[in-house]
Motif scaffolding. Structure first.
Motif, PDB file in Angstrom:
ATOM      1  N   GLY A  47       0.814  -1.209   0.000  1.00  0.00           N
ATOM      2  CA  GLY A  47       0.000   0.000   0.000  1.00  0.00           C
ATOM      3  C   GLY A  47       0.847   1.257   0.000  1.00  0.00           C
ATOM      4  O   GLY A  47       0.521   2.240  -0.679  1.00  0.00           O
ATOM      5  N   ALA A  48       1.947   1.233   0.752  1.00  0.00           N
ATOM      6  CA  ALA A  48       2.839   2.397   0.798  1.00  0.00           C
ATOM      7  C   ALA A  48       3.456   2.661  -0.572  1.00  0.00           C
ATOM      8  O   ALA A  48       3.580   3.815  -0.998  1.00  0.00           O
ATOM      9  CB  ALA A  48       3.935   2.172   1.839  1.00  0.00           C
ATOM     10  N   LEU A  49       3.854   1.596  -1.267  1.00  0.00           N
ATOM     11  CA  LEU A  49       4.406   1.757  -2.613  1.00  0.00           C
ATOM     12  C   LEU A  49       3.395   2.418  -3.541  1.00  0.00           C
ATOM     13  O   LEU A  49       3.720   3.370  -4.265  1.00  0.00           O
ATOM     14  CB  LEU A  49       4.802   0.381  -3.160  1.00  0.00           C
ATOM     15  N   LEU A  50       2.167   1.934  -3.521  1.00  0.00           N
ATOM     16  CA  LEU A  50       1.140   2.497  -4.393  1.00  0.00           C
ATOM     17  C   LEU A  50       0.864   3.963  -4.064  1.00  0.00           C
ATOM     18  O   LEU A  50       0.785   4.811  -4.958  1.00  0.00           O
ATOM     19  CB  LEU A  50      -0.146   1.685  -4.276  1.00  0.00           C
ATOM     20  N   ASP A  51       0.725   4.259  -2.768  1.00  0.00           N
ATOM     21  CA  ASP A  51       0.404   5.623  -2.349  1.00  0.00           C
ATOM     22  C   ASP A  51       1.553   6.590  -2.657  1.00  0.00           C
ATOM     23  O   ASP A  51       1.329   7.689  -3.179  1.00  0.00           O
ATOM     24  CB  ASP A  51       0.098   5.663  -0.855  1.00  0.00           C
ATOM     25  N   ARG A  52       2.763   6.176  -2.330  1.00  0.00           N
ATOM     26  CA  ARG A  52       3.925   7.063  -2.448  1.00  0.00           C
ATOM     27  C   ARG A  52       4.234   7.409  -3.900  1.00  0.00           C
ATOM     28  O   ARG A  52       4.730   8.497  -4.197  1.00  0.00           O
ATOM     29  CB  ARG A  52       5.128   6.401  -1.782  1.00  0.00           C
ATOM     30  N   HIS A  53       3.933   6.478  -4.790  1.00  0.00           N
ATOM     31  CA  HIS A  53       4.304   6.684  -6.193  1.00  0.00           C
ATOM     32  C   HIS A  53       3.086   6.785  -7.109  1.00  0.00           C
ATOM     33  O   HIS A  53       3.210   6.624  -8.329  1.00  0.00           O
ATOM     34  CB  HIS A  53       5.255   5.571  -6.643  1.00  0.00           C
ATOM     35  N   ALA A  54       1.940   7.090  -6.515  1.00  0.00           N
ATOM     36  CA  ALA A  54       0.705   7.379  -7.269  1.00  0.00           C
ATOM     37  C   ALA A  54       0.412   6.302  -8.308  1.00  0.00           C
ATOM     38  O   ALA A  54       0.216   6.583  -9.488  1.00  0.00           O
ATOM     39  CB  ALA A  54       0.805   8.753  -7.926  1.00  0.00           C
ATOM     40  N   ILE A  55       0.394   5.056  -7.836  1.00  0.00           N
ATOM     41  CA  ILE A  55       0.117   3.915  -8.708  1.00  0.00           C
ATOM     42  C   ILE A  55      -1.300   3.420  -8.444  1.00  0.00           C
ATOM     43  O   ILE A  55      -1.644   3.083  -7.306  1.00  0.00           O
ATOM     44  CB  ILE A  55       1.127   2.775  -8.462  1.00  0.00           C
ATOM     45  N   ALA A  56      -2.102   3.381  -9.479  1.00  0.00           N
ATOM     46  CA  ALA A  56      -3.449   2.801  -9.370  1.00  0.00           C
ATOM     47  C   ALA A  56      -3.314   1.295  -9.551  1.00  0.00           C
ATOM     48  O   ALA A  56      -2.818   0.838 -10.580  1.00  0.00           O
ATOM     49  CB  ALA A  56      -4.363   3.383 -10.437  1.00  0.00           C
ATOM     50  N   PRO A  57      -3.726   0.503  -8.566  1.00  0.00           N
ATOM     51  CA  PRO A  57      -3.436  -0.933  -8.624  1.00  0.00           C
ATOM     52  C   PRO A  57      -4.004  -1.640  -9.847  1.00  0.00           C
ATOM     53  O   PRO A  57      -3.381  -2.560 -10.380  1.00  0.00           O
ATOM     54  CB  PRO A  57      -4.042  -1.479  -7.327  1.00  0.00           C
ATOM     55  N   HIS A  58      -5.178  -1.221 -10.328  1.00  0.00           N
ATOM     56  CA  HIS A  58      -5.770  -1.916 -11.474  1.00  0.00           C
ATOM     57  C   HIS A  58      -5.019  -1.649 -12.775  1.00  0.00           C
ATOM     58  O   HIS A  58      -5.273  -2.303 -13.787  1.00  0.00           O
ATOM     59  CB  HIS A  58      -7.250  -1.532 -11.627  1.00  0.00           C
ATOM     60  N   THR A  59      -4.076  -0.688 -12.745  1.00  0.00           N
ATOM     61  CA  THR A  59      -3.243  -0.411 -13.927  1.00  0.00           C
ATOM     62  C   THR A  59      -1.830  -0.969 -13.765  1.00  0.00           C
ATOM     63  O   THR A  59      -0.966  -0.697 -14.594  1.00  0.00           O
ATOM     64  CB  THR A  59      -3.139   1.102 -14.195  1.00  0.00           C
ATOM     65  N   ALA A  60      -1.599  -1.730 -12.692  1.00  0.00           N
ATOM     66  CA  ALA A  60      -0.246  -2.211 -12.384  1.00  0.00           C
ATOM     67  C   ALA A  60      -0.152  -3.723 -12.546  1.00  0.00           C
ATOM     68  O   ALA A  60      -1.129  -4.453 -12.337  1.00  0.00           O
ATOM     69  CB  ALA A  60       0.138  -1.820 -10.953  1.00  0.00           C
ATOM     70  N   CYS A  61       1.039  -4.174 -12.895  1.00  0.00           N
ATOM     71  CA  CYS A  61       1.339  -5.601 -12.998  1.00  0.00           C
ATOM     72  C   CYS A  61       2.558  -5.888 -12.136  1.00  0.00           C
ATOM     73  O   CYS A  61       3.586  -5.216 -12.262  1.00  0.00           O
ATOM     74  CB  CYS A  61       1.624  -5.975 -14.447  1.00  0.00           C
ATOM     75  N   MET A  62       2.438  -6.865 -11.242  1.00  0.00           N
ATOM     76  CA  MET A  62       3.555  -7.241 -10.383  1.00  0.00           C
ATOM     77  C   MET A  62       4.101  -8.596 -10.801  1.00  0.00           C
ATOM     78  O   MET A  62       3.358  -9.551 -11.013  1.00  0.00           O
ATOM     79  CB  MET A  62       3.126  -7.277  -8.913  1.00  0.00           C
ATOM     80  N   VAL A  63       5.436  -8.654 -10.913  1.00  0.00           N
ATOM     81  CA  VAL A  63       6.144  -9.842 -11.392  1.00  0.00           C
ATOM     82  C   VAL A  63       7.062 -10.327 -10.288  1.00  0.00           C
ATOM     83  O   VAL A  63       7.913  -9.572  -9.808  1.00  0.00           O
ATOM     84  CB  VAL A  63       6.947  -9.520 -12.665  1.00  0.00           C
ATOM     85  N   GLU A  64       6.932 -11.593  -9.895  1.00  0.00           N
ATOM     86  CA  GLU A  64       7.627 -12.150  -8.711  1.00  0.00           C
ATOM     87  C   GLU A  64       7.952 -13.619  -8.913  1.00  0.00           C
ATOM     88  O   GLU A  64       7.204 -14.335  -9.577  1.00  0.00           O
ATOM     89  CB  GLU A  64       6.704 -12.067  -7.494  1.00  0.00           C
ATOM     90  N   ASP A  65       9.048 -14.062  -8.277  1.00  0.00           N
ATOM     91  CA  ASP A  65       9.353 -15.493  -8.298  1.00  0.00           C
ATOM     92  C   ASP A  65       8.803 -16.219  -7.074  1.00  0.00           C
ATOM     93  O   ASP A  65       8.664 -17.444  -7.108  1.00  0.00           O
ATOM     94  CB  ASP A  65      10.872 -15.723  -8.390  1.00  0.00           C
ATOM     95  N   ILE A  66       8.503 -15.500  -5.991  1.00  0.00           N
ATOM     96  CA  ILE A  66       7.958 -16.132  -4.789  1.00  0.00           C
ATOM     97  C   ILE A  66       6.450 -15.927  -4.808  1.00  0.00           C
ATOM     98  O   ILE A  66       5.950 -14.810  -4.635  1.00  0.00           O
ATOM     99  CB  ILE A  66       8.578 -15.549  -3.513  1.00  0.00           C
ATOM    100  N   ALA A  67       5.731 -17.018  -5.031  1.00  0.00           N
ATOM    101  CA  ALA A  67       4.290 -16.908  -5.298  1.00  0.00           C
ATOM    102  C   ALA A  67       3.527 -16.225  -4.177  1.00  0.00           C
ATOM    103  O   ALA A  67       2.614 -15.428  -4.434  1.00  0.00           O
ATOM    104  CB  ALA A  67       3.721 -18.298  -5.567  1.00  0.00           C
ATOM    105  N   ARG A  68       3.863 -16.503  -2.924  1.00  0.00           N
ATOM    106  CA  ARG A  68       3.093 -15.918  -1.818  1.00  0.00           C
ATOM    107  C   ARG A  68       3.225 -14.391  -1.780  1.00  0.00           C
ATOM    108  O   ARG A  68       2.360 -13.709  -1.230  1.00  0.00           O
ATOM    109  CB  ARG A  68       3.520 -16.523  -0.477  1.00  0.00           C
ATOM    110  N   ASN A  69       4.297 -13.853  -2.365  1.00  0.00           N
ATOM    111  CA  ASN A  69       4.461 -12.405  -2.386  1.00  0.00           C
ATOM    112  C   ASN A  69       3.501 -11.719  -3.352  1.00  0.00           C
ATOM    113  O   ASN A  69       3.386 -10.490  -3.346  1.00  0.00           O
ATOM    114  CB  ASN A  69       5.904 -12.034  -2.749  1.00  0.00           C
ATOM    115  N   LEU A  70       2.807 -12.516  -4.171  1.00  0.00           N
ATOM    116  CA  LEU A  70       1.815 -11.959  -5.092  1.00  0.00           C
ATOM    117  C   LEU A  70       0.420 -11.882  -4.470  1.00  0.00           C
ATOM    118  O   LEU A  70      -0.473 -11.252  -5.039  1.00  0.00           O
ATOM    119  CB  LEU A  70       1.756 -12.798  -6.369  1.00  0.00           C
TER     120      LEU A  70
END
Length: 224
Positions: A152-175
């Motif tokens: 949430g802090a990342l989204l708020d601090r950098h004005a990211i709307a979550p529905h327009t973002a894609c997160m890429v991760e190798d550790i599944a639980r972090n998604l």
């Protein structure tokens, strides 16, 4: 069936074992240095330090978090020491550079490591120019993934709307928190037991929208 990929304005990438292959095994160096730091800090044998290290990781998500919560350890010298590693096992990747170049929108790194470590790795890969934000463990208030608060802090601090973002991760639980916030999620497939979708109390893979067997190939195939 994977969900369709919507229009993405912000691409959020994990760093280690995501932007470079897990076969580079950089974490083996970090892992060793974490044990050495603990042994030196507490004046205990390395084997005892290793047992403490693994307990901290299990109970707190990262060893650093355990050291801070239970022993008030200063995180700065810890991060400086454990990330002073040789990154030459990571090969420069002009293919990844080209794949990132073709993606529209902003690119962000979100890592449980340090910004210094991220810079060392992305400089080695030859992709630093693509990232305007590195949200590291310091920016996260030393609260590691997958705790939802720093997401949430990342989204708020950098004005990211979550529905327009894609997160890429190798550790599944972090998604899991990313999916709960409305982000599109991509799991970079890992053979590590602790990285699989059925580990970490997750139970199912319903929080994963896409699976990338090979990140560069997956990015190169994304419709733009």
């Amino acid at each position: 069936m994977a969900a369709p990929l919507p229009d993405i304005e912000v691409w959020i990438f994990d760093l280690d074992n995501t932007l470079y292959p897990a076969s580079c095994n950089l974490f083996a160096q970090v892992d060793r240095r974490i044990g050495e730091f603990i042994a030196d800090h507490f004046g205990i044998p390395y084997d005892e330090a290793r047992a403490m290290q693994k307990r901290f990781f299990r109970d707190h998500g990262t060893t650093l978090r355990g050291l801070m919560v239970e022993h008030d350890v200063d995180p700065v010298p810890f991060l400086d020491y454990v990330h002073a590693i040789d990154v030459t096992p990571v090969a420069p990747s002009p293919e990844l550079d080209r794949a990132l170049e073709r993606l529209p929108g902003r690119k962000v790194i979100y890592t449980n490591g340090s910004a210094r470590h991220a810079a060392n790795v992305t400089d080695r890969l030859g992709i630093t120019r693509h990232f305007d934000v590195v949200f590291d463990i310091v920016e996260a208030g030393y609260v590691p993934k997958p705790d939802p608060r720093p997401y949430g802090a990342l989204l708020d601090r950098h004005a990211i709307a979550p529905h327009t973002a894609c997160m890429v991760e190798d550790i599944a639980r972090n998604l899991v928190p990313a999916h709960a916030l409305g982000m599109t999620t991509v799991w970079v497939k890992s053979e590590a037991d602790w990285a699989r979708p059925d580990q970490g109390g997750v139970g199912t893979a319903s929080h994963i929208d896409h699976v990338a067997e090979d990140l560069v190939a997956w990015l190169a195939a994304v419709p733009v």
